[in-house]
Design an enzyme around this catalytic site. Structure first.
Site, PDB file in Angstrom:
ATOM      1  CD  GLU A   7      -2.569   1.424   2.559  1.00  0.00           C
ATOM      2  OE1 GLU A   7      -2.726   2.583   2.998  1.00  0.00           O
ATOM      3  OE2 GLU A   7      -3.008   0.408   3.148  1.00  0.00           O
TER       4      GLU A   7
ATOM      5  CB  SER B 176       1.606  -4.191   7.987  1.00  0.00           C
ATOM      6  OG  SER B 176       1.797  -3.057   8.783  1.00  0.00           O
TER       7      SER B 176
ATOM      8  CB  SER C 265      -4.752 -10.237   5.826  1.00  0.00           C
ATOM      9  OG  SER C 265      -3.873 -10.356   6.928  1.00  0.00           O
TER      10      SER C 265
END
Length: 287
Positions: A130, A225, A268
């Protein structure tokens, strides 16, 4: 043993949509390329690869022509779109709407003629997909800082605009913003809180969840992350928190004299993986 899955854990809406777009395309074709891992979870990547999703690197992408490529939720820099346009590559753009809006805001900050000599600062993880897409909106000129330890990269004689990777924690963002104001000596500092609330709002809930159980199994891919951030929060509340990616990481000895186990994960982490961990722990308890 009491075993419970955190109801708020699992994919965020951006990941859900990217996977839906991938599966929809694979219903119509045998193979689909995805630029980078569709989600930072190896189990889900492997599941989709068996359906025909092929993960490619950026290096591979820039050699390709006349094919179809899925862009995952993380977003991509402008050169990816330009290469697709120049080489007849059809893009299935599954960039998360929150990320897409952030890209547009950062691009405006960089190119605006009213913001003379300003610096775009991005609070995020260096090299994260990102963040790479966000930096790309500024011709590579944005400064990425992971925390106050990186603050010396910034020129405090120039105006500053601070943005954040959408999956970062609010506490770290506010600490950095406060330090920028302190160091700026009344020079302009614009702070844009661009953290996704679907992620940020997980934090109070996961704190409450982690405090309720003798042991916490936090399920996440090692590349996530968001997973690292949420796991650290779990561990701060419950020191007996274990980071696992699959059931193979579970040590049965963890459950000696344990009466309750909580299972949670990153944005995720797929629900089916949380459920398989719960089933595995139930079997351990029976034995």
């Amino acid at each position: 043993m009491k075993i419970e899955i955190d109801k708020k854990s699992g994919f965020c809406f951006g990941v859900v949509e990217a996977i839906r777009r991938a599966e929809e395309a694979l219903d119509e074709q045998e193979r689909l390329y995805c630029l980078g891992d569709i989600v930072h979870n190896n189990t889900e990547v492997e599941r989709l690869s068996q359906k025909g999703l092929v993960t490619i690197s950026h290096e591979q992408f820039f050699t390709m022509k006349e094919t179809t490529v899925l862009l995952r939720a993380h977003g991509e820099p402008p050169e990816v779109y330009q290469h697709a346009l120049d080489n007849n590559i059809k893009l299935i753009d599954a960039t998360c709407p929150v990320v897409l809006k952030l890209q547009q805001r950062i691009r405006e900050s960089h190119y605006s003629t009213e913001r003379v000599n300003n610096q775009v600062i991005i609070y995020g993880k260096k090299g994260h997909a990102e963040v790479n897409g966000l930096v790309g909106q500024t011709e590579g000129k944005a400064i990425v800082v992971e925390g106050v330890e990186d603050i010396d990269k910034i020129d405090f004689n120039r105006p500053i605009e601070l943005y954040s990777q959408t999956t970062k924690g609010l506490d770290g963002f506010h600490i950095l913003a406060d330090e920028l104001h302190l160091r700026s000596q009344n020079r302009p500092v614009k702070v844009h809180d661009t953290i996704c609330r679907q992620v940020a709002n997980r934090i109070p809930g996961i704190k409450d969840f982690a405090a309720k159980y003798d042991i916490i199994l936090f399920v996440s891919g090692v590349k996530s992350s968001n997973g690292k951030m949420l796991y650290d929060i779990c561990r701060s509340v419950n020191p007996n928190s274990k980071f696992i990616s699959t059931t193979e990481d579970i040590d049965p000895e963890w459950f000696n004299n344990i009466q309750s186990a909580g299972i949670c994960g990153a944005t995720s982490t797929p629900k089916h993986l949380l459920e398989s961990v719960a089933t595995f722990v139930e079997q351990l308890a029976k034995n």
